[in-house]
Design a protein around this motif. Structure first.
Motif, PDB file in Angstrom:
ATOM      1  N   ASP A 355       0.830  -1.209   0.000  1.00 25.22           N
ATOM      2  CA  ASP A 355       0.000   0.000   0.000  1.00 25.22           C
ATOM      3  C   ASP A 355       0.861   1.254   0.000  1.00 25.22           C
ATOM      4  O   ASP A 355       1.950   1.296   0.580  1.00 25.22           O
ATOM      5  CB  ASP A 355      -0.924   0.036   1.226  1.00 25.22           C
ATOM      6  N   ASN A 357       0.254   5.740   0.305  1.00 25.33           N
ATOM      7  CA  ASN A 357      -0.662   6.826   0.634  1.00 25.33           C
ATOM      8  C   ASN A 357      -0.507   7.959  -0.370  1.00 25.33           C
ATOM      9  O   ASN A 357       0.617   8.361  -0.699  1.00 25.33           O
ATOM     10  CB  ASN A 357      -0.402   7.356   2.041  1.00 25.33           C
ATOM     11  N   ILE A 359      -1.536  11.915  -0.895  1.00 31.95           N
ATOM     12  CA  ILE A 359      -1.982  13.070  -0.112  1.00 31.95           C
ATOM     13  C   ILE A 359      -2.023  14.286  -1.026  1.00 31.95           C
ATOM     14  O   ILE A 359      -1.353  14.336  -2.064  1.00 31.95           O
ATOM     15  CB  ILE A 359      -1.073  13.330   1.096  1.00 31.95           C
ATOM     16  N   GLU A 372      -6.339  11.550   2.453  1.00 29.69           N
ATOM     17  CA  GLU A 372      -5.401  10.475   2.153  1.00 29.69           C
ATOM     18  C   GLU A 372      -6.141   9.348   1.438  1.00 29.69           C
ATOM     19  O   GLU A 372      -7.238   8.973   1.821  1.00 29.69           O
ATOM     20  CB  GLU A 372      -4.770   9.939   3.430  1.00 29.69           C
ATOM     21  N   THR A 373      -5.483   8.855   0.395  1.00 28.60           N
ATOM     22  CA  THR A 373      -6.035   7.744  -0.383  1.00 28.60           C
ATOM     23  C   THR A 373      -4.981   6.658  -0.466  1.00 28.60           C
ATOM     24  O   THR A 373      -3.800   6.937  -0.662  1.00 28.60           O
ATOM     25  CB  THR A 373      -6.418   8.220  -1.795  1.00 28.60           C
ATOM     26  N   VAL A 374      -5.393   5.437  -0.333  1.00 34.16           N
ATOM     27  CA  VAL A 374      -4.469   4.292  -0.383  1.00 34.16           C
ATOM     28  C   VAL A 374      -4.563   3.651  -1.762  1.00 34.16           C
ATOM     29  O   VAL A 374      -5.660   3.373  -2.251  1.00 34.16           O
ATOM     30  CB  VAL A 374      -4.808   3.262   0.713  1.00 34.16           C
TER      31      VAL A 374
END
Length: 1502
Positions: A355, A357, A359, A372-374
């Protein structure tokens, strides 16, 4: 370097030009004439022009020169691109890895939403790239470890002292620490521009050593010292001034800035300690540097032992520092063990999918909405980048080393390495600029979340000016100066890795810097023009004069200082040693043409150094020695006197000399008559050729010295290496160097080769001092089916077998027809001395005398030397054209080959221990091939049995017995019949088997169609054909040998079955078998032979069962009426004496005529003696044999006054003596060392008579007495040897028969039970479709699948053939690469050039000197009468009458010309006409003398 003026010794006086128009009696000259006749009549001026050589070595050389020039140009370009590209990619990928190591690193992320997003790299990503950097460092160290292990395991090495080991390890440790700090603490904190620039600042310590190591005797030391100081200053700028400037920590925190301020200089200083070795010198005035220089020179063979531990130690140190730095940058809240475990725990996740992140990087709706998106990372990205870095760095090293080995170092090594960093910076500017404008620019090439650590803002304004990036150019130039030695290499072609680089491998982190500073600065003994004695005798020659005149004995001390060794001792000295016997005129001509080419080439190189003051790295000294076996024929002057004259073969050779010179020089020539010298072994003829090298013909009298080839080789080895080297009073250290650089070129009397072929063999010798012998590629010449077979056999033998031996071990046989032997290897223990051994056992006659060249190589291998094969060195030799001659040749070769291989195998344990190039796997390979040779007849027999079964449909039993009958019959004939009938039977069987093989080929094709392409027979046939085609494609100049493969296929049963049987069954015959001709016998020998025949016939009659019926009276009567009953009794009436047969009458007439002829010859000789005042006079002088230390072609030849007149004038003016005076004339007393009978032979021409010095006479007498005494023709001893050979033969053929019989029976019974014993073939199957129509039901379809089976015979073929093919093909590819490098390295380009007016005269002469001399020294058109292009003109445009008059009677004077004379004449002519301008002089040479197609000067670097 400057052009030498022609003054003093090298100058011509004002009147000397007239010498070119007058006759001279200098023996170094040749008389240029239109015919061999001394007098040219006006009506006899018509000529035969020498043809253009469009065949053999001449044609091949022209073709290969054109091809290799194109290949060299492509090599320049490709190598430059690969080295530059790979160095740039390796450095860029390293910077890419370092950009991802820093924790919390953010990169702009590609998205389609307005606003800027960034990807934050997680710990798993940081860990993966950290591991990548570790593997980048470790990969070259693992490669170096493998090489060191191989060297320690298979080569000779020494154990270092503990102090040496510790010092070496200290420098390596400091270097490793610096590399770890730089890549983990410096590079992650700075942008890629600064990182790339700083790699040029890692040579402070070498720069300081370079300044301190300069010797006070070095030229231009002051200027170099200033440049050294500037280089040190430039490195200091990078380490001290630049980190302090605001540019380095412009965007960093204060803590990070101070961290870099101490880590950057310390890391770069420590890194520079890794390249100390190349910059220390034992001649340095600084004590420490001097000590380090001696320490470096003392490492030598200890290096690989030290590297074996140092590589492991460096990997451990780097790994520990990796862990420490990882923990150092970890979060302070995390325990140390947890931080370390995080690095290991994230190994697999980091290289896999994990994973990340995403931002928002700016305020706004996007940041507040997305947060925040994974996302998921891409798989195996770090692994892919790691592999790219490792392989590009390795490719950069390999191609860089290739450029150094083939003398392309300047353009293809130095230039791309220096351009690597500027290229990386340029591309980084482009990439970062594109990425800044469009974050999705590289989508699809790189993951969106990974990129280089680019600086913010404008590159030119912010990096170059605001951050003081322009200072990079200062330390970049300092690195260029520190590595300036890589621009001017002095190492020989094809130098080994140890000669090119100090450490065996490279640094993956600093690829360009490590290659540049690890490349050796070429030191050692330098040969200068002043060292060469080109005008007279050198020191050795003068000392030997005093030594031989005094007759004293001087003992060398082994403790002499090595400082006595001079540059001239390292010059290559080549002695061409040919053995002749019964060669034809055409064969002798081909050999002599090769000798004249060598003479011209050596002369050109000598003149270039003498007059143009250039140092030619390919210069060599040369001398030809020819050993004529059985060179004399006995003649009966009268019933009481028997004398010797040279035989017809020697006379043919003498008559061929002028013809060969004419063909080589392209103008009709007459070489001056040879000097005649009586010797203890017979005689000697000495020619001086146009290039002033000598041909020394040793005429061996078999009644005085032992004849045959091996003893001729012993003779020239002891003469050239024993008498002319070891027996001379020179320093032992000089002898050591001279022996190492002296080579014997073993030749046959029919070989055809070019000087380039010899030069390529010498290259191998210079490359490896442990090389004892080297052979070239032998091409058979001739016509007919037997020659076609040999062309293909020689081709695949060299392509596969010899190449494989070269790569995986050593070549076992360096053929005596064209091979180069190192003198030092021959002089070693158990080589020369062992080679003189008499055959005392039956096995010795086979091993020693039948294959002397293979046995000599076996002795060399068993002393630890290497034997190599050079595929680029071509030679042509005549091959047997007849079936009988070919079989008799192989009758010698087959048993001797098997005997020598068996000798090496039986002594394998000791040989492997002594010779580092031999190994147990290689011995196993030879055992495998030896087994195949022994079982070859049985295998071929089984193959034919199987072929009869498949092609003709015969069952196995019938096929077996049909083929067994002729084989058994042939074995019976070989056992009981004479060789004449054996060969006739073999020819008949070979013809029948050829027809059978053609039928088998058709049957195999038919079976392949039926069974499909996946069947075993199809795969075998296709693989065989493909292997030969691929091999031929890899040898394009020999591609036309491929059609001869059809003849090879048809003769497989003959050559691998019948020939083996014939050779083994005739093993007891140790005669030569080829070139045998009837020997002329004297009257006494004929009479003794007739009496022996009569006595044998009488004894046979007495031992017969009905001998009691026969009378013992001689059968010399016959009757007018005779009655007999089955020859049991005979009744004669009216008897009378039996008349003599016609043959006996003719014999008596011939004897009478011979007596009359001899009496007339005596009358003529007596007449000449009674008129001494009119006889030709010659000055006879004592000559001194030159030792090896003296140049072989010394120009200080003894002047000889020869008053020579034409034969016809003598005949007209000779007074006639009365018959009574002739009868009463006393017979001249003969002394074989003063006035032997043969020396007055008119066929030897009117050469002067000379004599050997006393020391040389004593040498030959002692040599003959010890080793070369003619064999005692004791009938009892000969009969015992014959009986022993017969018993040995019987034992061998019994063992051979039993082994093959057991093998055949075993495989045959397996074949009979093939339904039970087989291997299923995994590919292909036969599908059978059948239809059944049962009554009252629907038809059914049945499909049966039958898998193909590999039968026992096929299994044997598959295992043996494919195993050998894989080994040989792999080795062939490796050998072709090295051969390509060798061929490319020996070619110079004539394009990529600059005009002459744009370069200096010195540079022009340096590059073109040899070519200038070659053109100025050409003997053709020396008088301006060259009409060589007449054939290209139309008949009406040819100046036929003019050309005839110029070369005929109307020519004013004969002209005396040598290569040097021709050069001096043209040289003076050009220089005199351009005295006003030196540039005009060089332009004239370039435009008029050099070919127009090469009117530009080569300027490509390297």
């Amino acid at each position: 370097m400057a052009l030498l003026p022609l003054n003093k010794k090298t100058s011509l006086s004002d009147n000397e030009e007239d010498e070119y128009n007058s006759s001279s009696d200098d023996e170094n000259s040749v008389i240029k004439d239109t015919e061999n006749n001394p007098i040219q009549r006006g009506w006899d001026v018509f000529r035969t022009q020498p043809p253009d050589q469009d065949f053999g070595s001449a044609a091949n050389t022209r073709f290969m020169r054109k091809v290799m020039k194109v290949m060299r140009f492509l090599s320049y370009v490709v190598t430059f691109i690969v080295v530059l590209g790979c160095a740039g990619i390796a450095k860029s990928t390293l910077l890419f890895m370092a950009s991802q190591v820093k924790k919390g690193r953010q990169h702009y992320w590609c998205n389609n939403i307005d606003g800027s997003l960034a990807a934050v790299l997680p710990t798993a990503e940081n860990a993966a790239w950290t591991w990548c950097i570790f593997f980048v460092f470790a990969a070259p160290e693992v490669f170096a470890l493998g090489r060191s292990f191989r060297m320690v395991l298979f080569k000779n090495w020494k154990t270092p002292e503990f102090g040496e080991f510790l010092l070496f390890l200290t420098f390596e440790t400091l270097h490793t620490v610096g590399v770890a700090v730089f890549v983990f603490m410096v590079l992650p904190e700075i942008d890629v521009f600064k990182g790339a620039m700083l790699t040029n600042a890692a040579c402070l310590f070498p720069a300081m050593l370079c300044m301190l190591a300069r010797s006070q005797k070095e030229k231009n030391r002051g200027w170099k010292y200033i440049l050294d100081m500037l280089a040190v200053l430039g490195q200091v700028v990078a380490l001290a001034l630049w980190p302090i400037a605001k540019g380095l920590y412009h965007n960093n925190s204060i803590a990070e800035s101070y961290s870099i301020m101490w880590t950057l200089p310390i890391s770069l200083i420590l890194i520079s300690f890794g390249w100390w070795e190349n910059y220390v010198d034992k001649d340095s005035p600084v004590g420490v540097i001097n000590w380090l220089g001696r320490f470096k020179d003392g490492i030598g063979r200890k290096r690989y032992f030290i590297q074996l531990f140092a590589t492991v130690w460096k990997i451990i140190i780097f790994f520990c520092l990796t862990l420490l730095i990882w923990v150092f940058y970890a979060n302070s809240d995390i325990p140390m063990l947890d931080a370390v475990s995080a690095l290991f725990d994230n190994f697999l996740p980091g290289f896999g999918v994990h994973d990340l992140n995403i931002i928002a990087t700016q305020e706004g709706s996007i940041g507040s909405n997305i947060g925040e998106t994974v996302i998921q990372s891409e798989n195996q990205v770090p692994m892919n980048v790691l592999l790219i870095q490792i392989f590009t760095a390795l490719a950069c090293y390999i191609f860089g080393k290739f450029a150094c080995r083939v003398n392309m170092q300047g353009f293809s090594f130095a230039l791309p390495l220096n351009l690597a960093v500027p290229s990386v910076i340029t591309f980084m500017v482009i990439f970062c600029g594109i990425r800044e404008k469009d974050t999705c620019a590289f989508k699809g090439v790189l993951p969106s979340y990974l990129f280089f650590n680019c600086p913010e803002g404008d590159f030119v304004e912010d990096v170059i000016f605001s951050q003081f990036g322009f200072l990079w150019f200062v330390w970049f130039l300092s690195q260029v100066w520190v590595t300036i030695h890589i621009w001017s290499p002095k190492c020989e072609r094809l130098a080994s890795t140890e000669k090119l680089f100090l450490n065996p491998y490279y640094s993956g982190i600093f690829i360009d810097q490590s290659l540049g500073m690890n490349r050796r600065r070429d030191d050692g003994i330098i040969v200068r023009v002043n060292d060469l004695d080109l005008d007279g005798e050198n020191e050795i020659g003068k000392f030997v004069h005093d030594y031989e005149d005094s007759g004293s004995t001087v003992t060398d001390s082994s403790n002499s200082s090595a400082q006595n060794v001079t540059g001239i001792d390292t010059i290559s000295r080549i002695y061409a040693c040919a053995t002749l016997w019964h060669e034809t005129i055409d064969e002798m001509k081909e050999y002599l043409k090769s000798v004249f080419r060598m003479d011209e080439d050596q002369s050109v190189r000598r003149i270039a150094q003498k007059y143009l003051s250039i140092v030619d790295p390919d210069y060599y000294e040369y001398e030809t020695h020819i050993f004529f076996d059985d060179a004399f024929a006995a003649v009966d002057l009268d019933p009481k006197t028997k004398e010797h004259i040279v035989n017809s073969y020697v006379k043919d050779f003498i008559n061929t000399v002028d013809d060969a010179a004419t063909h080589v020089h392209g103008v009709h020539m007459r070489i001056r008559a040879p000097k005649k010298v009586p010797t203890p072994y017979g005689g000697r003829l000495i020619y001086t050729l146009p290039g002033k090298t000598k041909i020394i013909i040793h005429l061996k009298d078999k009644d005085k010295i032992r004849h045959k080839k091996r003893w001729s080789q012993c003779m020239y080895m002891y003469y050239l290496l024993g008498y002319k080297l070891m027996d001379q009073p020179i320093d032992v250290n000089r002898k050591e160097i001279i022996a190492e650089n002296t080579y014997l070129l073993a030749l046959d009397g029919d070989v055809d080769f070019q000087p380039e072929a010899v030069r390529l063999l010498v290259d191998l010798m210079k490359k490896n001092q442990k090389l004892g012998a080297a052979c070239g590629r032998i091409h058979p010449t001739g016509s007919g089916p037997m020659v076609w077979y040999q062309k293909f056999e020689y081709a695949i033998g060299h392509w596969l077998q010899k190449a494989t031996e070269h790569v995986i071990g050593c070549v076992l046989c360096s053929p005596g027809c064209f091979s180069l032997f190192r003198a030092k290897a021959l002089m070693d223990d158990n080589v020369m001395k062992m080679y003189t051994s008499m055959s005392s056992k039956a096995r010795h006659y086979v091993q020693y005398d039948q294959g002397e060249d293979r046995w000599l190589c076996t002795l060399i291998l068993q002393r630890g030397y290497r034997v190599e094969y050079c595929a680029a060195s071509d030679a042509w030799t005549h091959a047997p054209e007849g079936f009988n001659e070919f079989y008799n040749q192989r009758r010698r070769w087959v048993p001797s080959t098997m005997a020598n291989i068996l000798d090496l195998v039986m002594d394998a344990k000791r040989s492997v221990k002594v010779n580092e190039n031999l190994s147990l796997p290689y011995i196993g390979y030879q055992v495998f091939l030896f087994t195949g040779t022994v079982l070859g007849p049985g295998t071929i027999f089984l193959m034919i049995v199987g072929a009869f079964n498949a092609a003709f449909g015969l069952d196995l039993y019938r096929s077996f017995f049909i083929n067994l009958i002729p084989i058994v019959a042939f074995m019976g004939v070989c056992f009981f019949a004479k060789q004449k009938w054996q060969l006739i039977f073999a020819q008949g069987l070979s013809t029948v088997y050829a027809l059978v093989m053609m039928a088998v080929l058709v049957g195999m094709v038919k079976q392949m169609i039926d069974d499909g392409l996946n069947s075993p027979s199809a795969i075998f046939l296709i693989a065989s054909a493909a292997s030969f085609i691929i091999a031929a494609l890899l040898h394009p100049q020999e591609f036309w040998c491929l059609p001869c493969g059809l003849v090879y296929y048809l003769t497989v049963p003959s050559m691998y079955l019948l020939l083996i049987i014939y050779s083994l069954f005739n093993m007891n015959d140790v005669s030569w078998g080829t070139r045998d001709t009837p020997v002329a016998k004297t009257k006494e020998e004929l009479e003794a032979e007739r009496k022996a025949v009569e006595l044998a016939r009488q004894k046979a009659k007495e031992k017969s069962m009905l001998s009691w019926l026969h009378s013992n009276k001689p059968d010399d009567e016959m009757g007018s009426i005779e009655f007999n009953l089955a020859n049991l009794f005979k009744c004669m009436c009216c008897t009378y004496k039996k008349p003599e047969q016609t043959e006996q009458q003719l014999l008596r007439i011939a004897e009478t005529l011979e007596d009359l002829k001899k009496k007339l010859e005596r009358i003529e000789r007596t007449t000449e003696i009674t008129a001494p005042s009119l006889r030709r006079r010659s000055t006879v002088r004592m000559s001194v044999s030159k030792p090896l230390g003296q140049p072989l072609n010394s120009l200080a030849e003894e002047t000889q006054e020869i008053e020579e007149e034409d034969d016809e004038i003598f005949e007209e003016e000779k007074p006639r003596a009365s018959m009574n005076e002739l009868i009463t004339e006393p017979r001249l007393e003969r002394d074989d060392l003063k006035n032997p009978y043969w020396i007055e032979d008119r066929d030897l021409k009117r050469g002067v008579v000379d004599f050997l010095p006393g020391l040389e006479i004593n040498f030959f007498k002692e040599l003959i007495e010890r080793y070369l005494m003619p064999l005692d023709k004791n009938p009892e001893k000969q009969e015992a040897v014959k009986k022993e050979l017969l018993e040995f033969r019987n034992g061998v053929i019994f063992s051979f028969f039993i082994i093959n019989a057991l093998y055949v029976v075993c495989i045959f019974f397996f074949q009979i039970n093939k339904d039970l014993i087989y291997v299923e073939w995994p590919w292909g199957a036969i599908h059978t479709i059948s239809y059944e129509y049962p009554t009252g039901s629907v038809p059914t379809v049945k499909i049966q699948t039958e898998k193909l089976q590999l039968e026992p015979i096929g299994l044997v073929f598959v295992i043996f053939y494919f195993a050998v093919m894989i080994i040989q093909f792999t080795a062939m590819f490796i050998h072709r690469i090295s051969t390509f490098a060798h061929m490319v390295s020996s070619v110079e380009l004539s394009f990529c050039t600059r005009k002459v007016e744009d370069i200096s005269e010195d540079a022009f002469i340096e590059k073109k000197g040899v070519e200038i001399v070659r053109n100025l020294g050409a003997l053709r058109d020396i008088d301006g009468d060259d009409d060589s292009d007449a054939e290209s003109l139309a008949p009406e445009r040819r100046r036929t009458i003019h050309n005839l008059q110029v070369g005929g009677k109307f020519a004013k004077k004969k002209q005396i010309v040598s290569v040097e004379d021709a050069f001096r004449k043209r040289f003076m002519s050009i220089s005199a006409s351009h005295n006003s301008s030196k540039s005009i002089f060089f332009n004239t040479i370039n435009e008029r003398i050099l070919p127009k197609t090469r009117s530009k000067f080569q300027l490509c670097m390297g």
